[in-house]
Design a protein around this motif. Sequence first.
Motif, PDB file in Angstrom:
ATOM      1  N   CYS A  18      -0.923  -1.846   5.269  1.00  0.00           N
ATOM      2  CA  CYS A  18      -0.924  -3.289   4.994  1.00  0.00           C
ATOM      3  C   CYS A  18       0.102  -4.074   5.797  1.00  0.00           C
ATOM      4  CB  CYS A  18      -0.711  -3.544   3.508  1.00  0.00           C
ATOM      5  SG  CYS A  18       0.976  -3.214   2.967  1.00  0.00           S
ATOM      6  N   PHE A  19       1.096  -3.421   6.332  1.00  0.00           N
ATOM      7  CA  PHE A  19       2.130  -4.076   7.142  1.00  0.00           C
ATOM      8  C   PHE A  19       2.906  -5.141   6.363  1.00  0.00           C
ATOM      9  CE2 PHE A  19      -0.671  -2.102  10.130  1.00  0.00           C
ATOM     10  CZ  PHE A  19       0.175  -1.612  11.113  1.00  0.00           C
ATOM     11  N   CYS A  27       7.624   1.850   4.782  1.00  0.00           N
ATOM     12  CA  CYS A  27       6.975   2.935   4.030  1.00  0.00           C
ATOM     13  C   CYS A  27       6.724   4.163   4.890  1.00  0.00           C
ATOM     14  CB  CYS A  27       5.670   2.454   3.392  1.00  0.00           C
ATOM     15  SG  CYS A  27       4.340   2.166   4.568  1.00  0.00           S
ATOM     16  N   CYS A  36       5.467  -4.304   4.493  1.00  0.00           N
ATOM     17  CA  CYS A  36       6.781  -3.717   4.209  1.00  0.00           C
ATOM     18  C   CYS A  36       7.696  -3.767   5.429  1.00  0.00           C
ATOM     19  CB  CYS A  36       6.600  -2.262   3.784  1.00  0.00           C
ATOM     20  SG  CYS A  36       5.860  -1.265   5.097  1.00  0.00           S
ATOM     21  N   CYS A  84       0.807  -1.227   0.000  1.00  0.00           N
ATOM     22  CA  CYS A  84       0.000   0.000   0.000  1.00  0.00           C
ATOM     23  C   CYS A  84       0.836   1.271   0.000  1.00  0.00           C
ATOM     24  CB  CYS A  84      -0.939  -0.004   1.198  1.00  0.00           C
ATOM     25  SG  CYS A  84      -0.088   0.218   2.771  1.00  0.00           S
ATOM     26  N   LEU A  85       2.049   1.194   0.550  1.00  0.00           N
ATOM     27  CA  LEU A  85       2.932   2.359   0.680  1.00  0.00           C
ATOM     28  C   LEU A  85       2.287   3.501   1.464  1.00  0.00           C
ATOM     29  CD1 LEU A  85       4.730   2.351  -2.798  1.00  0.00           C
ATOM     30  CD2 LEU A  85       5.741   1.860  -0.557  1.00  0.00           C
TER      31      LEU A  85
HETATM   32  S1  FES Z   1       3.590  -0.760   2.353  1.00  0.00           S
HETATM   33 FE1  FES Z   1       1.727  -1.101   3.354  1.00  0.00          FE
HETATM   34  S2  FES Z   1       2.233  -0.602   5.396  1.00  0.00           S
HETATM   35 FE2  FES Z   1       4.027  -0.177   4.353  1.00  0.00          FE
END
Ligand code: FES
Lengths: 382, 100
Positions: free
Chosen positions: B58-59, B74, B61, B53-54
């Motif tokens: 979403c966790f 992110c 990364c 998701c950046l």
């Molecule tokens: S890319 Fe989704 S929380 Fe970091």
Amino acid sequence: MRATLATMERFDVAVIGGGMVGTAIGYGCAALGARVAVLDEGDVALRAARGNFGLVWGQSKGDGMPAYGDWTRQSIRLWPDLAARVSGLAGRDVHYRATGGLGFCLDEKELAAKADFVRRRHNDGHATLRMLDRRELLELMPGCPLGPEVLGASFDPSDGHADPLVLLHGMQAGLLRAGGRHLPGAAVTGIDDAAGFWRITRADGSAIEASRVVIAAGVATTPIAAMVGMDVPVRPVRGQNIVTERLDPILPLPASALRQTGDGTIQIGVTNEDDGSFEIATTTAALARMAARAIRVLPAIKAARMNRAWAALRPMTPDGFPAYAESATHRGCFVATCHSGVTLAAVHAGPLAAGILAGHLPEFAIDLHPDRFRGMTHVSSH
Amino acid sequence: MFRRTEPTDCTISWEGRDIPARAGESLAVTLLAAGVTAFRQTPVTGTERGPLCLMGACFDCLVELDGQQNVQACLAPVRPGMVAAMQRGARHFHQSEDAA
Ligand code: FES
Ligand SMILES: Cc1cc2nc3c(=O)[nH]c(=O)nc-3n(C[C@H](O)[C@H](O)[C@H](O)COP(=O)(O)OP(=O)(O)OC[C@H]3O[C@@H](n4cnc5c(N)ncnc54)[C@H](O)[C@@H]3O)c2cc1C
């Protein structure tokens, strides 16, 4: 309604509500060979099925209603088989672990109240439930860094936990695999007699027909049950949840309001807010209270980061026990509601589904008929 | 996969090697620009994952950053010389980063 009888789809069973109860019943009926449609609302619906705590739990169930205790224990006996089936259907482990479950006591008053409850349950024939003192707890969970305030806990070796989202997904997959239809996206607005069938109309103008109708609409059960002449008072009781980041195993047994999931997440629960409101916002005060208690049980999780928090609404009847019935005025129309839909998923997909197809509900349902609510003013949660 | 539109001005360490970066951008952007897509291995199956998701939701990364585990790359602004590595499995709790 423009659809003609010729074009209208007909089913053996139409389930109204695609939450934990409706999906279990729909899956169970389809697995037994019935042609089933599960009708659900859209993405914004209020669904306890997607916001609950995931305990498969008998230790707190049945006080004051032995039929509910027996029904719960029957479900727990059927859970290993359900777990194997839904894991296969979902393509991933539902993480059912019947490790035994705990209810932690953090001071003498809690300990005395819990011991009293356990004694009462024992006298009711609930033999597996017992109290553990701190030493026995540490023997049961060697190396578990319990906080110094933990004096003891109730313990039932048959209790456990599972991933409720995989459970829901697996039962949905089972419904489809058995030829059932899942029809989300529009609320049911009417149930009408259509010459030997029940015609169910939806907010988008569509309609289907079915020989049997099962109302399993969670906190929205009351108005829909009224369409088929049943008085089933259900109110929302809000529960807030916290989940942390994933951690190495730290708590081997689930407890009421505190468990570590198969993925390593610590889930912290859970309020019982009985204010009649359908709001699902979380409150900082409640989350802080929940986290503070969890940290008294496991001080190490003070360092854990919280990833998310949410609230969901339990469907609650006046006495807190489930309600199952066939309508006396609209034959073939049933209602099913409870606030332990994860625990009871195995009996809902099994004996309840079979009873609905056979046209007579299992024996336990007699005591759990919503007629008992008539004139009931006392309200409590079990 | 990605092409930078602004020049880099520092380096960070990823899994023991130096990677060009731009101070203040997110660590996820630095790694993606360097062609890194495997940020973590999941606790359950060990599958390699990277940002989805950046934007912090979403966790996927998660990395280990300057000794602290389960950090969302992110959301972590780059500082010159920061030391990052893959998050392997769940956060190891008992030897937790009390210093952090
Ligand atoms: S890319 Fe989704 S929380 Fe970091
Ligand atoms: C915080 C919390 C923690 C919980 N923890 C546990 C636990 O640990 N163990 C356990 O066993 N149980 C637990 N529960 C309870 C469990 O989640 C519920 O018992 C269960 O989800 C109820 O299932 P249901 O199908 O009746 O309702 P829901 O799951 O809420 O589903 C109702 C469905 O009906 C649909 N619907 C409503 N109106 C209509 C309409 N007009 N037309 C079509 N569809 C409609 C809704 O869209 C929804 O999908 C918990 C609940 C909460 C809130």
